[in-house]
Scaffold this active site. Sequence first.
Site, mmCIF file in Angstrom:
data_model
loop_
_atom_site.group_PDB
_atom_site.id
_atom_site.type_symbol
_atom_site.label_atom_id
_atom_site.label_comp_id
_atom_site.label_asym_id
_atom_site.label_seq_id
_atom_site.Cartn_x
_atom_site.Cartn_y
_atom_site.Cartn_z
ATOM 1 N N LYS A 1 82.243 32.415 20.327
ATOM 2 C CA LYS A 1 82.439 32.796 18.868
ATOM 3 C C LYS A 1 82.513 34.390 18.561
ATOM 4 O O LYS A 1 83.400 34.889 17.904
ATOM 5 C CB LYS A 1 80.602 32.608 18.215
ATOM 6 C CG LYS A 1 80.500 31.269 17.836
ATOM 7 C CD LYS A 1 78.815 30.826 17.638
ATOM 8 C CE LYS A 1 78.750 29.362 17.478
ATOM 9 N NZ LYS A 1 77.181 29.006 17.682
ATOM 10 N N ASP B 1 75.595 29.427 8.679
ATOM 11 C CA ASP B 1 75.184 27.979 9.126
ATOM 12 C C ASP B 1 74.938 27.006 7.861
ATOM 13 O O ASP B 1 75.113 26.042 8.049
ATOM 14 C CB ASP B 1 74.005 28.039 10.040
ATOM 15 C CG ASP B 1 74.494 28.195 11.529
ATOM 16 O OD1 ASP B 1 75.486 27.552 11.942
ATOM 17 O OD2 ASP B 1 73.849 28.875 12.229
ATOM 18 N N GLN C 1 71.504 31.176 17.319
ATOM 19 C CA GLN C 1 71.895 29.908 17.956
ATOM 20 C C GLN C 1 70.559 28.895 18.161
ATOM 21 O O GLN C 1 69.620 29.402 18.601
ATOM 22 C CB GLN C 1 72.471 30.483 19.282
ATOM 23 C CG GLN C 1 73.034 29.208 20.055
ATOM 24 C CD GLN C 1 74.480 28.634 19.577
ATOM 25 O OE1 GLN C 1 75.129 29.110 18.682
ATOM 26 N NE2 GLN C 1 74.575 27.391 19.924
HETATM 27 N N1 GUN Z 1 73.626 24.938 17.998
HETATM 28 C C1 GUN Z 1 74.494 23.866 17.824
HETATM 29 N N2 GUN Z 1 75.307 23.959 16.873
HETATM 30 C C2 GUN Z 1 74.869 24.968 16.133
HETATM 31 C C3 GUN Z 1 75.339 25.501 14.823
HETATM 32 O O1 GUN Z 1 76.173 25.371 14.433
HETATM 33 N N3 GUN Z 1 74.605 26.649 14.562
HETATM 34 C C4 GUN Z 1 73.663 27.160 14.939
HETATM 35 N N4 GUN Z 1 72.928 28.215 14.695
HETATM 36 N N5 GUN Z 1 73.135 26.661 16.276
HETATM 37 C C5 GUN Z 1 73.823 25.597 16.883
#
Ligand code: GUN
Length: 300
Positions: A54, A121, A98
Amino acid sequence: MTAKIIDGKAFAEGLRTRIAGHVARLKAEHGITPGLAVVIVGEDPGSQVYVRNKAKQTVEVGMHSEKYELPAETPEADVLALVERLNADPAIHGILVQLPVPKHIDPNKVVLALSPDKDVDCFTPASVGKLQIGLPGPVSCTPLGCLMLLRDTLGSLEGLNAVIVGRSNLVGKPMAQLLLRENCTVTVAHSKTKNLAELVRQADIVVAAVGRPQMIKGDCIKPGATIIDVGINRVPAPEKGEGKTRLVGDVDYESAAAVAGAITPVPGGVGPMTIACLLANTVTTASLINGLVPPKDLTP
Ligand code: GUN
């Protein structure tokens, strides 16, 4: 029939190029550099790989990137304080914590601490509500990526039967909202659904997001249907050598591809779209925070 392979990797590359163009315009015309902060608590190796990717892709499209890697034993109050600080930071337009977080941290408290304006998100109640009633805002990353691939493959989705397998807050529920907005007839199936094969057999569109390796087989797919496989499951691969593994989706690719009209592979289908859509959401929130209309090609 042999299905068309939906190349999410190539589509995500094109999307990132468009995002880089929007970022350059925001900088040149408005003096805004979209900024994304990613917070990870603990040392889960899978999560660490995601977070590194990311941060790398954020910088590649010209955005400002901040990464906070906190030890697993960080107190909940410290995580909440960091979120508050990022909420107030004018250089940051998107915050991602995350998931999963370690057990001593309540994920709901973290979500409720996030400013909805920076909720890339689409986890907060305000963002979920906006998505439901069609107001501008960030859209759940994986479902947005699935929708972009579906539109690119099929054009209009109007009137199609869509069956989503899985009802998670992360994928199944927001996917249902997005497909309803496209005028699909939407069914959400889950682990307690009795007649799953029968339902899937009627679907023009199948979105599989259950987290069960190769659960959906070709014999329950309608000929010509479009299959979006969100699953990423690691399974043993003795044919590659002792102790080796490989990634598979929630769909049994070989049997499904023999029947479907189009299908996403795993890896290289939905996966690359999720991070690209996170960057798209950061452009959207940076625009909205500054009173600008977000680019239309990055929103549903
Ligand atoms: N963990 C797995 N996928 C995601 C996501 O799309 N966003 C976040 N914040 N955590 C994750």
